[in-house]
Design a protein around this motif. Sequence first.
Motif: not given
Length: 230
Positions: A45-46, A97-100, A120-121, A131-132
């Motif tokens: 998670e970012f 990888v996800y960013l909420l 992320a890549a 995912v954003v």
Amino acid sequence: MAETHFGEWIAAHYAILWPELFEPTLIDATVSFLAGLAPGGAALEFGIGTGRIAKPLQNQGLEVYGIELSPAMAAHVDHTIVGDYATTRLGRMFDLVYLLRNTITNLVTQDEQVRAFENAAAHLRPGGCFVVENYIPQMRERVFVETPEHRGVEEYDLATQIAISHHRWTIDGETHAFSSPHRYVWPAELDLMARIAGLTLRERWSDWHRTPFTSASTDHVTAWEKPLSH
């Protein structure tokens, strides 16, 4: 250079300041969506914050790591590295990888946002997804929350593509004010950033319940995929 506006007071009161983010139906839908994209069980998670989503994912058996710029926020969740998620590398690969919750806009230049996609890549295994979750810019000053405890107003500077979010909370009889800058960004611009990073669009929805994305949508949840041959 990235900077955090989320200090000790915000970290300690996060669930009180944004209670809508902790509604069980929202948590369940978000966790279900993300877990379905991490078949190998490893996620990053970012901007992990205090672990609002990471902890439920961990409780489901996923191995979740985080990158968080605010030391005060990072102290609340295990397996978190303090650093800028646009540039910090963990030295391992993930299925997801996800960013909420609009956190991409905390990076206030286009270059930083592009670097976040590239980062992320770099952390994704082939076939993995980034995912954003983000809002659709309204392009006018707007009140985005109005309760007895919390008033939030966003103002837009079209020349710089920066929105300033102003918050005022009344908690236990005391008033607290907080403002932060954000670089608002359209879905199409995010798609271009994904292409620059070598990712392809997989799916886009209006919310975590997979409501179809339309011209009336005010938010979006988008997943881009790293090609198997990349």
